[in-house]
Write a protein that holds these residues in place. Structure first.
Motif, PDB file in Angstrom:
ATOM      1  N   ASP A 199      13.029  -4.834  -3.542  1.00  0.00           N
ATOM      2  CA  ASP A 199      11.761  -4.210  -3.925  1.00  0.00           C
ATOM      3  C   ASP A 199      10.963  -5.042  -4.926  1.00  0.00           C
ATOM      4  O   ASP A 199      10.056  -4.532  -5.583  1.00  0.00           O
ATOM      5  CB  ASP A 199      11.997  -2.812  -4.505  1.00  0.00           C
ATOM      6  CG  ASP A 199      12.777  -2.848  -5.812  1.00  0.00           C
ATOM      7  OD1 ASP A 199      13.358  -3.902  -6.141  1.00  0.00           O
ATOM      8  OD2 ASP A 199      12.808  -1.812  -6.505  1.00  0.00           O
ATOM      9  N   LEU A 200      11.286  -6.337  -5.043  1.00  0.00           N
ATOM     10  CA  LEU A 200      10.583  -7.184  -6.010  1.00  0.00           C
ATOM     11  C   LEU A 200       9.075  -7.194  -5.757  1.00  0.00           C
ATOM     12  O   LEU A 200       8.277  -7.247  -6.692  1.00  0.00           O
ATOM     13  CB  LEU A 200      11.126  -8.613  -5.949  1.00  0.00           C
ATOM     14  CG  LEU A 200      10.543  -9.584  -6.986  1.00  0.00           C
ATOM     15  CD1 LEU A 200      11.066  -9.259  -8.382  1.00  0.00           C
ATOM     16  CD2 LEU A 200      10.884 -11.030  -6.618  1.00  0.00           C
ATOM     17  N   ASP A 201       8.672  -7.140  -4.493  1.00  0.00           N
ATOM     18  CA  ASP A 201       7.246  -7.220  -4.160  1.00  0.00           C
ATOM     19  C   ASP A 201       6.558  -5.853  -4.146  1.00  0.00           C
ATOM     20  O   ASP A 201       5.359  -5.788  -3.872  1.00  0.00           O
ATOM     21  CB  ASP A 201       7.064  -7.888  -2.797  1.00  0.00           C
ATOM     22  CG  ASP A 201       7.509  -9.344  -2.814  1.00  0.00           C
ATOM     23  OD1 ASP A 201       7.054 -10.081  -3.710  1.00  0.00           O
ATOM     24  OD2 ASP A 201       8.299  -9.744  -1.950  1.00  0.00           O
ATOM     25  N   THR A 202       7.285  -4.793  -4.435  1.00  0.00           N
ATOM     26  CA  THR A 202       6.671  -3.469  -4.475  1.00  0.00           C
ATOM     27  C   THR A 202       5.805  -3.344  -5.722  1.00  0.00           C
ATOM     28  O   THR A 202       6.291  -3.563  -6.835  1.00  0.00           O
ATOM     29  CB  THR A 202       7.741  -2.364  -4.487  1.00  0.00           C
ATOM     30  OG1 THR A 202       8.553  -2.490  -3.317  1.00  0.00           O
ATOM     31  CG2 THR A 202       7.102  -0.988  -4.517  1.00  0.00           C
ATOM     32  N   PRO A 203       4.511  -2.989  -5.589  1.00  0.00           N
ATOM     33  CA  PRO A 203       3.646  -2.863  -6.771  1.00  0.00           C
ATOM     34  C   PRO A 203       4.172  -1.793  -7.729  1.00  0.00           C
ATOM     35  O   PRO A 203       4.706  -0.766  -7.305  1.00  0.00           O
ATOM     36  CB  PRO A 203       2.292  -2.447  -6.186  1.00  0.00           C
ATOM     37  CG  PRO A 203       2.338  -2.929  -4.765  1.00  0.00           C
ATOM     38  CD  PRO A 203       3.768  -2.771  -4.340  1.00  0.00           C
ATOM     39  N   ARG A 204       4.044  -2.049  -9.014  1.00  0.00           N
ATOM     40  CA  ARG A 204       4.389  -1.063 -10.034  1.00  0.00           C
ATOM     41  C   ARG A 204       3.080  -0.453 -10.541  1.00  0.00           C
ATOM     42  O   ARG A 204       2.195  -1.169 -11.009  1.00  0.00           O
ATOM     43  CB  ARG A 204       5.155  -1.701 -11.191  1.00  0.00           C
ATOM     44  CG  ARG A 204       6.500  -2.333 -10.871  1.00  0.00           C
ATOM     45  CD  ARG A 204       7.319  -1.615  -9.834  1.00  0.00           C
ATOM     46  NE  ARG A 204       8.704  -2.030  -9.814  1.00  0.00           N
ATOM     47  CZ  ARG A 204       9.257  -2.741  -8.840  1.00  0.00           C
ATOM     48  NH1 ARG A 204       8.529  -3.130  -7.815  1.00  0.00           N
ATOM     49  NH2 ARG A 204      10.538  -3.051  -8.872  1.00  0.00           N
TER      50      ARG A 204
ATOM     51  N   ALA B  21       4.670 -14.071  -8.368  1.00  0.00           N
ATOM     52  CA  ALA B  21       4.786 -14.845  -9.610  1.00  0.00           C
ATOM     53  C   ALA B  21       6.201 -14.779 -10.164  1.00  0.00           C
ATOM     54  O   ALA B  21       6.706 -15.759 -10.723  1.00  0.00           O
ATOM     55  CB  ALA B  21       3.784 -14.324 -10.634  1.00  0.00           C
ATOM     56  N   SER B  22       6.859 -13.635 -10.025  1.00  0.00           N
ATOM     57  CA  SER B  22       8.235 -13.497 -10.507  1.00  0.00           C
ATOM     58  C   SER B  22       9.174 -14.413  -9.721  1.00  0.00           C
ATOM     59  O   SER B  22      10.011 -15.115 -10.293  1.00  0.00           O
ATOM     60  CB  SER B  22       8.703 -12.050 -10.384  1.00  0.00           C
ATOM     61  OG  SER B  22       7.935 -11.191 -11.194  1.00  0.00           O
TER      62      SER B  22
END
Length: 210
Positions: free
Chosen positions: A59-64, A85-86
């Motif tokens: 879920d790294l690319d899931t917007p927060r 970016a992460s």
């Protein structure tokens, strides 16, 4: 009668347009925050003598989403999209911290796997100064798939810049902490001890080169 009807009709539509304008003005203001890819060079440190694998949470690319609530517009919503970016940050950072880093989970011959997950990302422009905060959870996995330990690393920026700039700096601060503290994490200490019993630098972490 026709003149009166036309006047009433015009008044009705005028009031309706005014009402719609008010509703739009009071509606939710949504902003997408997408920090630029990192521009920093790999840290000039002596890498830890380990071969590790590394990967990213699904879920790294899931917007927060951060619903501000306390800004000048209490309905403001910021969507932080920091996955790209992460990923770029850690793909540059992790290989610089170890003798060898393989971008694949549970790669054969590695001491273990480091899984990077986005724990939080939020910030706001008002009240000033503007700020952004990011947090990552690093999970250290043994070769057999068991969890050797976890570590949450946070970074914050409060320079009153744009949210994109604030988040980029917050990420850089988190990366700096990872660079100089990862060698002190219990799981990494155990990996070092297994790889080289009696290693005399297991509690010092990476050291900066001259």
């Amino acid at each position: 009668m026709d003149r009166c009807a036309r006047r009433c009709d015009a008044t009705f539509w005028g009031l309706l347009a005014l009402l719609l304008a008010v509703l739009v003005g009071c509606g939710t203001v949504e902003t997408t925050v997408r920090p630029s890819l990192p521009s920093f060079v790999a840290p000039a440190i002596d890498p830890l003598p380990l071969r590790v694998a590394y990967g990213f949470a699904d879920d790294l690319d899931t917007p927060r989403v951060h619903r501000v609530g306390s800004s000048d517009n209490p309905t403001a919503v910021h969507s932080f999209e920091v996955g790209a970016a992460s990923r770029a940050t850690f793909e540059r950072l992790i290989p610089a911290l170890f003798a060898e880093a393989v971008p694949a989970a549970a790669a054969p011959g590695t001491a273990g796997t480091i899984v990077i997950a986005l724990a939080k990302a939020h910030g706001q422009r008002f009240p000033q100064p503007a700020y952004a905060t990011v947090g990552y959870t690093l999970t250290f996995m043994e070769p057999d798939g068991s969890v050797a330990g976890t570590w949450q690393v946070d970074g914050q920026s409060k320079r009153d810049g744009t949210l994109d700039d604030e988040m980029a700096l917050a990420m850089r601060k988190a990366a700096s902490r990872v660079a100089f503290e990862i060698g002190n994490q219990p799981a990494v200490v155990r990996w070092l001890e297994r790889a080289a019993p009696g290693h005399d630098a297991v509690t010092t972490g990476p050291t900066e080169r001259d």
